[in-house]
Design a protein around this motif. Structure first.
Motif, PDB file in Angstrom:
ATOM      1  N   MET A  24       0.870  -1.161   0.000  1.00 36.51           N
ATOM      2  CA  MET A  24       0.000   0.000   0.000  1.00 36.51           C
ATOM      3  C   MET A  24       0.917   1.223   0.000  1.00 36.51           C
ATOM      4  SD  MET A  24      -3.112   0.960  -0.167  1.00 36.51           S
ATOM      5  CE  MET A  24      -4.018  -0.514   0.261  1.00 36.51           C
ATOM      6  N   VAL A  25       0.726   2.104  -0.968  1.00 37.69           N
ATOM      7  CA  VAL A  25       1.595   3.268  -1.111  1.00 37.69           C
ATOM      8  C   VAL A  25       0.771   4.550  -1.153  1.00 37.69           C
ATOM      9  CG1 VAL A  25       3.346   1.932  -2.345  1.00 37.69           C
ATOM     10  CG2 VAL A  25       1.613   3.165  -3.645  1.00 37.69           C
ATOM     11  N   ASP A  26       1.453   5.660  -0.984  1.00 44.60           N
ATOM     12  CA  ASP A  26       0.856   6.985  -1.073  1.00 44.60           C
ATOM     13  C   ASP A  26       1.408   7.632  -2.344  1.00 44.60           C
ATOM     14  OD1 ASP A  26       0.564   9.814  -0.926  1.00 44.60           O
ATOM     15  OD2 ASP A  26       0.349   9.705   1.233  1.00 44.60           O
ATOM     16  N   VAL A  27       0.512   7.892  -3.292  1.00 42.35           N
ATOM     17  CA  VAL A  27       0.891   8.555  -4.543  1.00 42.35           C
ATOM     18  C   VAL A  27       0.231   9.925  -4.534  1.00 42.35           C
ATOM     19  CG1 VAL A  27       0.826   8.464  -7.065  1.00 42.35           C
ATOM     20  CG2 VAL A  27       1.006   6.336  -5.745  1.00 42.35           C
ATOM     21  N   GLY A  32      14.046  -9.539  -4.263  1.00 39.10           N
ATOM     22  CA  GLY A  32      15.444  -9.497  -3.851  1.00 39.10           C
ATOM     23  C   GLY A  32      15.869  -8.132  -3.334  1.00 39.10           C
ATOM     24  N   GLU A  33      15.063  -7.106  -3.566  1.00 37.61           N
ATOM     25  CA  GLU A  33      15.341  -5.749  -3.071  1.00 37.61           C
ATOM     26  C   GLU A  33      14.722  -5.622  -1.681  1.00 37.61           C
ATOM     27  OE1 GLU A  33      17.105  -2.300  -3.257  1.00 37.61           O
ATOM     28  OE2 GLU A  33      16.755  -3.052  -5.274  1.00 37.61           O
ATOM     29  N   PHE A  34      15.457  -5.076  -0.730  1.00 38.20           N
ATOM     30  CA  PHE A  34      14.929  -4.880   0.623  1.00 38.20           C
ATOM     31  C   PHE A  34      14.077  -3.619   0.623  1.00 38.20           C
ATOM     32  CE2 PHE A  34      15.400  -3.342   5.048  1.00 38.20           C
ATOM     33  CZ  PHE A  34      14.740  -4.383   5.678  1.00 38.20           C
ATOM     34  N   ILE A  35      12.760  -3.778   0.801  1.00 35.82           N
ATOM     35  CA  ILE A  35      11.808  -2.671   0.764  1.00 35.82           C
ATOM     36  C   ILE A  35      11.158  -2.537   2.139  1.00 35.82           C
ATOM     37  CG2 ILE A  35       9.695  -1.774  -0.317  1.00 35.82           C
ATOM     38  CD1 ILE A  35      11.971  -2.033  -2.283  1.00 35.82           C
ATOM     39  N   VAL A  36      11.133  -1.311   2.654  1.00 38.38           N
ATOM     40  CA  VAL A  36      10.477  -1.039   3.940  1.00 38.38           C
ATOM     41  C   VAL A  36       9.620   0.214   3.799  1.00 38.38           C
ATOM     42  CG1 VAL A  36      12.277  -2.134   5.344  1.00 38.38           C
ATOM     43  CG2 VAL A  36      12.428   0.304   4.817  1.00 38.38           C
ATOM     44  N   PRO A  37       8.599   0.347   4.639  1.00 43.59           N
ATOM     45  CA  PRO A  37       7.789   1.570   4.623  1.00 43.59           C
ATOM     46  C   PRO A  37       8.691   2.802   4.741  1.00 43.59           C
ATOM     47  CG  PRO A  37       6.735  -0.062   6.003  1.00 43.59           C
ATOM     48  CD  PRO A  37       8.102  -0.605   5.643  1.00 43.59           C
ATOM     49  N   GLY A  38       8.404   3.797   3.916  1.00 48.47           N
ATOM     50  CA  GLY A  38       9.209   5.014   3.884  1.00 48.47           C
ATOM     51  C   GLY A  38      10.155   5.076   2.705  1.00 48.47           C
ATOM     52  N   ASP A  39      10.395   3.920   2.044  1.00 47.07           N
ATOM     53  CA  ASP A  39      11.246   3.915   0.851  1.00 47.07           C
ATOM     54  C   ASP A  39      10.545   4.636  -0.297  1.00 47.07           C
ATOM     55  OD1 ASP A  39      13.327   2.500   2.012  1.00 47.07           O
ATOM     56  OD2 ASP A  39      12.691   0.566   1.223  1.00 47.07           O
ATOM     57  N   LEU A  42       8.825  -0.305 -10.254  1.00 47.69           N
ATOM     58  CA  LEU A  42       9.898  -0.615 -11.198  1.00 47.69           C
ATOM     59  C   LEU A  42      11.268  -0.619 -10.546  1.00 47.69           C
ATOM     60  CD1 LEU A  42       8.749   1.481 -14.275  1.00 47.69           C
ATOM     61  CD2 LEU A  42       8.311  -0.924 -13.773  1.00 47.69           C
ATOM     62  N   SER A  43      11.476   0.310  -9.605  1.00 50.95           N
ATOM     63  CA  SER A  43      12.764   0.364  -8.922  1.00 50.95           C
ATOM     64  C   SER A  43      12.650   1.171  -7.646  1.00 50.95           C
ATOM     65  CB  SER A  43      13.845   0.969  -9.827  1.00 50.95           C
ATOM     66  OG  SER A  43      13.540   2.313 -10.145  1.00 50.95           O
ATOM     67  N   LYS A  44      13.559   0.873  -6.741  1.00 50.43           N
ATOM     68  CA  LYS A  44      13.687   1.647  -5.518  1.00 50.43           C
ATOM     69  C   LYS A  44      14.626   2.805  -5.841  1.00 50.43           C
ATOM     70  CE  LYS A  44      15.379   1.061  -0.797  1.00 50.43           C
ATOM     71  NZ  LYS A  44      15.861   0.056   0.170  1.00 50.43           N
ATOM     72  N   ILE A  45      14.234   4.013  -5.459  1.00 50.87           N
ATOM     73  CA  ILE A  45      15.057   5.188  -5.750  1.00 50.87           C
ATOM     74  C   ILE A  45      15.291   5.953  -4.452  1.00 50.87           C
ATOM     75  CG2 ILE A  45      14.317   5.368  -8.162  1.00 50.87           C
ATOM     76  CD1 ILE A  45      12.346   7.547  -7.335  1.00 50.87           C
ATOM     77  N   ASP A  46      16.278   6.841  -4.481  1.00 53.22           N
ATOM     78  CA  ASP A  46      16.518   7.637  -3.282  1.00 53.22           C
ATOM     79  C   ASP A  46      15.673   8.909  -3.326  1.00 53.22           C
ATOM     80  OD1 ASP A  46      17.900   9.624  -4.801  1.00 53.22           O
ATOM     81  OD2 ASP A  46      19.812   8.615  -4.469  1.00 53.22           O
ATOM     82  N   GLU A  47      15.670   9.634  -2.229  1.00 52.86           N
ATOM     83  CA  GLU A  47      14.810  10.810  -2.119  1.00 52.86           C
ATOM     84  C   GLU A  47      15.191  11.897  -3.125  1.00 52.86           C
ATOM     85  OE1 GLU A  47      12.927  13.732   1.287  1.00 52.86           O
ATOM     86  OE2 GLU A  47      14.339  12.168   1.876  1.00 52.86           O
ATOM     87  N   VAL A  48      16.464  12.015  -3.455  1.00 52.56           N
ATOM     88  CA  VAL A  48      16.911  13.008  -4.441  1.00 52.56           C
ATOM     89  C   VAL A  48      16.319  12.694  -5.815  1.00 52.56           C
ATOM     90  CG1 VAL A  48      18.930  13.954  -5.634  1.00 52.56           C
ATOM     91  CG2 VAL A  48      19.019  13.568  -3.165  1.00 52.56           C
TER      92      VAL A  48
END
Length: 83
Positions: free
Chosen positions: A12-15, A29-36, A46-52
């Motif tokens: 569940m995400v916030d868009v 295989g990607e470590f995903i946690v709330p807040g990512d 599609l991918s985990k990205i950083d805040e920048v």
């Protein structure tokens, strides 16, 4: 926001203020946690990205103006109510 306990392939995400369930199966295989921050397209992570990267993407979308506003309005109209 949260990975669904009964469906570990969904989160569940916030868009832009709209809650949505998205498929995170492509991030196996990607470590995903709330807040990512996650790049999403048509309901798939599609991918985990950083805040920048996330801020740059949001800034670009906001810069295209009305098309972005129309898309967010359509997303809010289709919002799935909880509970």
């Amino acid at each position: 926001m949260e990975i669904l306990s009964d469906r570990p392939d969904l989160a569940m995400v916030d868009v832009s203020g709209v809650k949505r369930a998205i498929n995170i199966g492509l991030l196996e295989g990607e470590f995903i946690v709330p807040g990512d921050w996650i790049l999403i397209h048509v309901g798939f992570a599609l991918s985990k990205i950083d805040e920048v990267e996330a801020r740059a993407a949001l800034d670009f979308l906001e810069s295209i103006g009305q098309a972005y506003e129309d898309e967010i309005a359509a997303l809010r109209e289709s919002m799935i109510e909880e509970g």
